[in-house]
Design a protein around this motif. Structure first.
Motif, PDB file in Angstrom:
ATOM      1  N   HIS A 112     -95.993  82.364  41.705  1.00  0.00           N
ATOM      2  CA  HIS A 112     -94.798  82.918  41.060  1.00  0.00           C
ATOM      3  C   HIS A 112     -93.951  83.694  42.066  1.00  0.00           C
ATOM      4  N   ALA A 113     -94.611  84.443  42.931  1.00  0.00           N
ATOM      5  CA  ALA A 113     -93.887  85.268  43.898  1.00  0.00           C
ATOM      6  C   ALA A 113     -93.406  84.470  45.101  1.00  0.00           C
ATOM      7  N   ALA A 114     -94.116  83.414  45.448  1.00  0.00           N
ATOM      8  CA  ALA A 114     -93.818  82.656  46.671  1.00  0.00           C
ATOM      9  C   ALA A 114     -92.510  81.889  46.542  1.00  0.00           C
ATOM     10  N   ASN A 115     -91.742  81.838  47.626  1.00  0.00           N
ATOM     11  CA  ASN A 115     -90.636  80.899  47.718  1.00  0.00           C
ATOM     12  C   ASN A 115     -91.193  79.668  48.419  1.00  0.00           C
ATOM     13  N   LEU A 116     -91.601  78.708  47.634  1.00  0.00           N
ATOM     14  CA  LEU A 116     -92.345  77.564  48.154  1.00  0.00           C
ATOM     15  C   LEU A 116     -91.531  76.768  49.158  1.00  0.00           C
ATOM     16  N   SER A 117     -90.327  76.386  48.792  1.00  0.00           N
ATOM     17  CA  SER A 117     -89.555  75.445  49.605  1.00  0.00           C
ATOM     18  C   SER A 117     -89.033  76.052  50.893  1.00  0.00           C
ATOM     19  N   LEU A 118     -88.822  77.367  50.939  1.00  0.00           N
ATOM     20  CA  LEU A 118     -88.330  77.980  52.167  1.00  0.00           C
ATOM     21  C   LEU A 118     -89.430  78.164  53.210  1.00  0.00           C
ATOM     22  N   THR A 119     -90.695  78.036  52.790  1.00  0.00           N
ATOM     23  CA  THR A 119     -91.804  78.263  53.716  1.00  0.00           C
ATOM     24  C   THR A 119     -91.682  77.396  54.960  1.00  0.00           C
ATOM     25  N   GLN A 120     -91.364  76.106  54.791  1.00  0.00           N
ATOM     26  CA  GLN A 120     -91.279  75.196  55.933  1.00  0.00           C
ATOM     27  C   GLN A 120     -90.158  75.591  56.895  1.00  0.00           C
ATOM     28  N   PHE A 121     -89.115  76.220  56.377  1.00  0.00           N
ATOM     29  CA  PHE A 121     -88.042  76.687  57.251  1.00  0.00           C
ATOM     30  C   PHE A 121     -88.483  77.921  58.037  1.00  0.00           C
ATOM     31  N   TYR A 122     -89.299  78.772  57.419  1.00  0.00           N
ATOM     32  CA  TYR A 122     -89.873  79.896  58.175  1.00  0.00           C
ATOM     33  C   TYR A 122     -90.802  79.379  59.279  1.00  0.00           C
ATOM     34  N   VAL A 123     -91.536  78.312  58.998  1.00  0.00           N
ATOM     35  CA  VAL A 123     -92.389  77.713  60.025  1.00  0.00           C
ATOM     36  C   VAL A 123     -91.536  77.200  61.180  1.00  0.00           C
ATOM     37  N   MET A 124     -90.468  76.478  60.870  1.00  0.00           N
ATOM     38  CA  MET A 124     -89.589  75.974  61.937  1.00  0.00           C
ATOM     39  C   MET A 124     -88.923  77.115  62.692  1.00  0.00           C
ATOM     40  N   GLN A 125     -88.603  78.176  61.994  1.00  0.00           N
ATOM     41  CA  GLN A 125     -88.017  79.346  62.652  1.00  0.00           C
ATOM     42  C   GLN A 125     -88.979  79.949  63.667  1.00  0.00           C
ATOM     43  N   GLU A 126     -90.232  80.157  63.270  1.00  0.00           N
ATOM     44  CA  GLU A 126     -91.204  80.779  64.164  1.00  0.00           C
ATOM     45  C   GLU A 126     -91.590  79.851  65.315  1.00  0.00           C
ATOM     46  N   ILE A 127     -91.613  78.562  65.052  1.00  0.00           N
ATOM     47  CA  ILE A 127     -91.875  77.607  66.133  1.00  0.00           C
ATOM     48  C   ILE A 127     -90.756  77.662  67.171  1.00  0.00           C
ATOM     49  N   ALA A 128     -89.516  77.731  66.715  1.00  0.00           N
ATOM     50  CA  ALA A 128     -88.391  77.806  67.651  1.00  0.00           C
ATOM     51  C   ALA A 128     -88.475  79.060  68.520  1.00  0.00           C
ATOM     52  N   ARG A 129     -88.979  80.144  67.945  1.00  0.00           N
ATOM     53  CA  ARG A 129     -89.110  81.389  68.697  1.00  0.00           C
ATOM     54  C   ARG A 129     -90.283  81.333  69.674  1.00  0.00           C
ATOM     55  N   LEU A 130     -91.415  80.789  69.216  1.00  0.00           N
ATOM     56  CA  LEU A 130     -92.625  80.752  70.052  1.00  0.00           C
ATOM     57  C   LEU A 130     -92.596  79.621  71.076  1.00  0.00           C
ATOM     58  N   TYR A 131     -92.036  78.479  70.663  1.00  0.00           N
ATOM     59  CA  TYR A 131     -92.067  77.281  71.509  1.00  0.00           C
ATOM     60  C   TYR A 131     -90.648  76.700  71.600  1.00  0.00           C
ATOM     61  N   PRO A 132     -89.769  77.335  72.333  1.00  0.00           N
ATOM     62  CA  PRO A 132     -88.349  76.934  72.347  1.00  0.00           C
ATOM     63  C   PRO A 132     -88.098  75.506  72.811  1.00  0.00           C
ATOM     64  N   ASP A 133     -89.078  74.903  73.491  1.00  0.00           N
ATOM     65  CA  ASP A 133     -88.917  73.500  73.887  1.00  0.00           C
ATOM     66  C   ASP A 133     -89.221  72.537  72.747  1.00  0.00           C
ATOM     67  N   HIS A 134     -89.621  73.077  71.614  1.00  0.00           N
ATOM     68  CA  HIS A 134     -90.010  72.221  70.487  1.00  0.00           C
ATOM     69  C   HIS A 134     -89.262  72.588  69.204  1.00  0.00           C
ATOM     70  N   LYS A 135     -88.030  72.999  69.344  1.00  0.00           N
ATOM     71  CA  LYS A 135     -87.221  73.298  68.161  1.00  0.00           C
ATOM     72  C   LYS A 135     -87.062  72.033  67.313  1.00  0.00           C
ATOM     73  N   ALA A 136     -87.284  72.179  66.011  1.00  0.00           N
ATOM     74  CA  ALA A 136     -87.360  71.014  65.134  1.00  0.00           C
ATOM     75  C   ALA A 136     -86.122  70.133  65.212  1.00  0.00           C
ATOM     76  N   MET A 137     -84.958  70.736  65.117  1.00  0.00           N
ATOM     77  CA  MET A 137     -83.740  69.950  65.027  1.00  0.00           C
ATOM     78  C   MET A 137     -83.267  69.424  66.379  1.00  0.00           C
ATOM     79  N   GLU A 138     -83.940  69.828  67.439  1.00  0.00           N
ATOM     80  CA  GLU A 138     -83.560  69.357  68.767  1.00  0.00           C
ATOM     81  C   GLU A 138     -84.551  68.358  69.356  1.00  0.00           C
ATOM     82  N   THR A 139     -85.754  68.301  68.794  1.00  0.00           N
ATOM     83  CA  THR A 139     -86.782  67.431  69.373  1.00  0.00           C
ATOM     84  C   THR A 139     -87.267  66.333  68.443  1.00  0.00           C
ATOM     85  N   CYS A 140     -86.918  66.400  67.156  1.00  0.00           N
ATOM     86  CA  CYS A 140     -87.366  65.338  66.241  1.00  0.00           C
ATOM     87  C   CYS A 140     -86.465  64.113  66.390  1.00  0.00           C
TER      88      CYS A 140
END
Length: 410
Positions: A330-358
Motif C-alpha cells: 500500500h505504501a510502496a510506489n511500485l512502478s517508480l522503483t525501477q526508475f530509482y534503480v536506474m537513477q542509482e545505477i547512473a550515479r554508481l556506474y556512469p558508463d552504464h546509464k540505462a538510456m545511453e547504453t541500452c
C-alpha cells in the motif's frame, strides 16, 4: 493412527474451505442457475485462469450448463490453454475437450470479426488479470467490447480480483501517441479496478473506439474488498502467463517490467524470481543494495543477490544485483522503483546509464508501456526520478475520482 491422520486431513480441508472467502463471477453466475444466459448462444474469452475455486474451468462449466449453448472460444495472448509464448501468434483450432472452435484474438486479428461472432448472442470475458495497463488481456477485453457494440452483441464480464488491490493507482494516462496493444486505452499504468469495473469505466466514459457503447453485464464477485491482496481471497492462483507463477509476481510485475522492455538488466525472467531482480555483470550487489536502501523508499527493501540465469538476459553468466522485497504494497510506489534503480545505477556506474547504453530499438516499446514519450525524454536528461515524478503522477487523483463511480466493491 489411521483415524488421527484422517482427522488431520479433514481439518486441513476445512481450513482450506474456510479460506475461500471470495467467489469469482463464474461461481456467482452458477449460483444464479445461469439465468442471464438461458436460451443464448455464448462465446467465451478465457484462458487457464478462468476457473472456479475447485479449479474447474469456466469452459467446462458453461459447456455443461443447462440452457446455455457454448458456440465459440476466443484466445487472448498465450492462448486458451496457456500454451503459447509471450508475443507469439495464436492460431484457430478446435478444442478437443468440447469440440468448440477456438478463434484467435492474438493472431491475424486482435479484434473479433463479424464472422467470428456471427453465431454468438453474448460474448463472455473470464480471465484473471494483474491490474497493469501493459498486460494485454484488458486490451483484448476492450476491443472485444468494441466488436460486440458494432455487431449488436451482448458482452458479459465474470469478475475477478485485482491482485495489486483496488486502491493502487500509479502512472500517467496513456497518451494518443503511445496507444498500442500494451496501452490500448487512456488509463494509468496501475488502474486499481477489477476487470468488471474497468469494462464499465471504458463503456460509460466513451473510451471504446468511436465512442461506441456495448450492452454490458458484469457478474460481480462475492466477498472481495478493495484492500485485499490475492492470498487473502482464498482463491487458487493459476499463472495467467508463464512468468507470473504466483500472486506476488503480479505485484512485482510493475516494479521491474518497464525497465525490462529495454533489455538492459536481468529482472528475474530467466531465473527463479521473475520480476523480482535487477542484475547485470557490471553491478556490485552490495553497493547497489546499500544505495537503494539508503533512499528509504516506502514499503521497499533490497537484498544483494548473485545469480546465473538459465535463459534471457545474462544467460549462463555470473551476474549480480538486488532482489526486491515489498514490505508494504500500500505504501510502496511500485512502478517508480525501477526508475530509482536506474537513477542509482547512473550515479554508481556512469558508463552504464540505462538510456545511453541500452538498445535504442527498444525505446519504442519502453515508451508505449510508459504510455508517454515524456517519461523517457525527461528521465534521460539527468537520470533522475525528480524529473519525472510529477508527470508520472499527474493523472492519478483525477482518474481515481472519475473511476470511483464504477466501484462495485468497498
Amino acid at each position: 493412527m489411521k483415524k488421527f491422520l484422517i482427522a488431520i486431513f479433514a481439518g486441513l480441508l476445512a481450513v482450506g474451505a474456510a479460506a475461500q472467502t471470495v467467489k469469482p463471477g463464474i461461481e456467482v453466475l452458477r449460483d444464479q442457475n445461469f439465468a442471464p444466459l438461458q436460451g443464448k448462444r455464448v462465446g467465451l474469452i478465457t484462458n487457464p485462469t478462468g476457473i472456479d475455486n475447485n479449479l474447474r474451468s469456466t469452459i467446462d462449466i458453461l459447456y455443461s450448463a443447462p440452457g446455455v449453448e457454448l458456440v465459440g472460444l476466443y484466445a487472448p495472448e498465450h492462448g486458451v490453454r496457456g500454451d503459447v509464448h509471450a508475443g507469439d501468434h495464436v492460431d484457430n483450432f478446435v478444442d478437443p475437450a468440447t469440440g468448440v472452435t477456438v478463434y484467435s484474438c492474438y493472431g491475424a486479428t486482435r479484434k473479433p470479426t463479424p464472422e467470428m461472432l456471427k453465431d454468438v448472442d453474448v460474448l463472455i470475458y473470464d480471465i484473471q488479470d494483474i491490474g497493469c495497463r501493459s498486460y494485454t488481456f484488458i486490451s483484448t477485453m476492450g476491443v472485444a467490447m468494441e466488436a460486440c457494440a458494432e455487431q449488436g452483441k451482448q458482452f458479459m464480464v465474470l469478475d475477478r480480483p485485482n491482485p495489486v488491490g483496488g486502491n493502487k493507482i500509479e502512472g500517467c494516462l496513456a497518451e494518443d501517441s503511445c496507444i498500442s496493444f500494451v496501452s490500448q486505452f487512456p488509463i494509468p499504468y496501475l488502474y486499481g479496478l477489477t476487470p468488471g469495473e474497468l469494462a464499465m469505466y471504458l463503456n460509460e466514459e466513451g473510451l471504446l473506439a468511436n465512442g461506441v457503447h456495448v450492452d454490458l453485464t458484469v457478474i460481480p464477485m462475492e466477498g472481495w474488498t478493495r484492500d485485499m491482496d490475492f492470498r487473502q481471497t482464498g482463491m487458487p492462483w493459476v499463472l495467467p502467463s508463464p512468468h507470473i507463477p504466483n500472486p506476488e509476481a503480479a505485484v512485482l510485475y510493475p516494479v521491474t517490467g518497464i525497465l525490462g522492455e529495454i533489455e538492459y538488466m536481468n529482472i528475474g525472467v530467466g531465473y527463479t524470481e521473475p520480476f523480482k531482480l535487477f542484475c547485470a555483470e557490471w553491478c556490485n550487489a552490495e553497493e547497489l543494495a546499500k544505495a537503494l536502501n539508503d533512499l528509504h523508499l516506502p514499503g521497499m527493501l533490497f537484498r544483494p543477490i548473485h545469480i546465473k540465469p538459465f535463459y534471457s538476459f545474462g544467460k549462463g553468466e555470473n551476474i549480480q544485483g538486488v532482489e526486491v522485497y515489498i514490505t508494504d504494497r500500500h505504501a510502496a510506489n511500485l512502478s517508480l522503483t525501477q526508475f530509482y534503480v536506474m537513477q542509482e545505477i547512473a550515479r554508481l556506474y556512469p558508463d552504464h546509464k540505462a538510456m545511453e547504453t541500452c538498445n535504442p530499438k527498444r525505446f519504442s516499446m519502453f515508451d508505449k508501456v510508459c504510455g508517454s514519450f515524456e517519461i523517457r525524454r525527461r528521465f534521460s536528461v539527468n537520470h533522475s526520478v525528480a524529473d519525472i515524478i510529477d508527470y508520472w503522477n499527474k493523472d492519478v487523483e483525477t482518474f481515481r475520482q472519475a473511476s470511483s463511480k464504477y466501484y462495485l466493491y468497498k
